[in-house]
Scaffold this active site. Structure first.
Site, PDB file in Angstrom:
ATOM      1  N   ASP A 161       0.809  -1.218   0.000  1.00 41.29           N
ATOM      2  CA  ASP A 161       0.000   0.000   0.000  1.00 41.29           C
ATOM      3  C   ASP A 161       0.847   1.276   0.000  1.00 41.29           C
ATOM      4  O   ASP A 161       0.422   2.304   0.508  1.00 41.29           O
ATOM      5  CB  ASP A 161      -0.934  -0.019   1.216  1.00 41.29           C
ATOM      6  CG  ASP A 161      -2.019   1.050   1.131  1.00 41.29           C
ATOM      7  OD1 ASP A 161      -2.415   1.397   0.014  1.00 41.29           O
ATOM      8  OD2 ASP A 161      -2.462   1.538   2.192  1.00 41.29           O
TER       9      ASP A 161
ATOM     10  N   CYS B  78     -24.137   4.553   4.327  1.00 38.54           N
ATOM     11  CA  CYS B  78     -23.140   5.622   4.276  1.00 38.54           C
ATOM     12  C   CYS B  78     -23.740   6.952   4.749  1.00 38.54           C
ATOM     13  O   CYS B  78     -24.694   7.456   4.148  1.00 38.54           O
ATOM     14  CB  CYS B  78     -22.586   5.792   2.862  1.00 38.54           C
ATOM     15  SG  CYS B  78     -21.322   7.089   2.754  1.00 38.54           S
TER      16      CYS B  78
END
Length: 379
Positions: free
Chosen positions: A148, A212
């Site tokens: 990452d 969300c």
């Protein structure tokens, strides 16, 4: 990006029938929970096209590094032309409690599951490099290790390697581990047998989209990072846009809502890795305690934690937004002195918190976008 090389390339070893089995066996022995392989030249061009569409729409916000290295990110061979295979590994970081329960404790801070202990980069990188060394010792050639920190599309590659699929929230979902997986990659010049890509098992479910709090998903499988609480609390510098402040609730570092609500988590297990198990002091810590941290205190408390990366100012800014949403007027005495903080974003958040606490204490709701900013009119 780390590179390990054998001084002598051994192409014959790369053709060994049992090499792929050896790689997978060593990956599991190293402590990874899943491993899969994708051929570098089999990555479809559509992945790069989706990345370009995401960037063209400006949905990456201030994450300029995504745009700067988009050419390398769009395909493994654009990053390293010699790569023949990509070994994708996954490490489960499943929590032992429901992260959504933290949202009910408004005077406490909700910290994303992945950030409640050691930085996963440190946990994964060492064992990934050891695995890479074993690959070189057995197959020869060269390898490059990524955790990452380089222009690699880990989630699409993991899906192609059969580790899971990208759900409607764009994160990787596994039938065995749910949503709780860290990913790492080894690019190698060795010729390995590829796994079958995983198919989408989301069906008609849209729980991740509906939960969300900031409507960060313009459509299934699409994310607008500029509206994502994880982006706002971690990547975004300066003041938090007013339209998202109340929706943040007590989330001060990241957001797990779309991950935690996924039905596939019913198959997930608690992480086996002690370094990823939650520290007691990072499970719902008191907001007043966190708001008092100066730079030295912040660095000491979050040493070895991914939270340390955002710095004290951005962190306390987030805590003050949570204080404003706490419904606890007594926390005004904590926010008050921070209106004079040297950092403008911290001072702005403190003033907003005081306004919110005062309005709710009096029973008068003030529009978040109309709340007074006094001496720090930062929009």
């Amino acid at each position: 990006m780390d590179m390990i090389a054998d001084p002598v390339r051994t192409h014959e070893a790369a053709a060994e029938p049992r090499l792929t089995a050896f790689v997978k066996d060593r990956a599991l022995a190293a402590g990874f929970d899943a491993v899969g392989i994708v051929r570098a030249d089999s990555v479809p061009a559509v992945l790069g096209e989706r990345l370009e569409a995401f960037l063209s729409a400006g949905r990456h916000g201030s994450m300029g590094w995504l745009e700067e290295k988009a050419g390398w990110r769009r395909h493994p061979n654009a990053l390293w032309a010699e790569a023949r295979s990509v070994i994708m590994v996954a490490l489960n970081y499943g929590p032992d409690t429901d992260p959504l329960a933290s949202l009910e404790r408004r005077d406490r801070a909700a910290i994303s599951v992945y950030a409640r202990n050691r930085d996963y980069h440190d946990v994964i990188k060492g064992r990934l490099k050891r695995l890479a060394g074993q690959v070189v010792a057995r197959a020869g050639g060269d390898v490059k290790v990524f955790v990452d920190t380089a222009p690699v599309m880990e989630k699409p590659l993991a899906a192609l390697a059969g580790l899971g699929w990208q759900g409607k929230h764009t994160n990787l979902v596994s039938r065995e581990h749910g949503s709780w997986l860290f990913l790492g990659a080894i690019f190698t010049t060795a010729e390995l047998d590829a796994d079958t890509a995983e198919v989408d098992h989301c069906g008609s479910c849209r729980r991740c989209l509906d939960i969300c709090p900031t409507d960060a998903f313009p459509a299934p499988y699409q994310l607008d990072a500029r509206r994502c609480i994880s982006y706002l609390t971690i990547e975004h510098a300066g003041p938090i846009p007013h339209e998202f402040r109340r929706a943040m609730g007590n989330r001060i570092y990241g957001c797990d809502d779309c991950l935690a609500v996924c039905p596939w988590n019913k198959f997930a297990a608690v992480t086996r890795e002690a370094k990823l198990a939650a520290r007691d002091d990072l499970v719902d810590p008191p907001l007043d305690e966190l708001a008092r941290l100066d730079d030295a205190g912040f660095r000491a408390r979050f040493s070895g934690s991914p939270i340390k990366r955002i710095g004290r100012n951005r962190f306390v800014r987030n805590v003050l937004i949570a204080i404003g949403n706490s419904g606890r007027p007594d926390l005004a005495e904590i926010a008050g002195p921070l209106t004079s903080d040297p950092d403008p974003a911290v001072a702005d958040a403190a003033e907003w918190a005081l306004s919110e606490l005062a309005s709710r204490d009096s029973g008068t709701e003030i529009c978040a976008s109309c709340a007074p900013h006094q001496s720090h009119p930062i929009q």
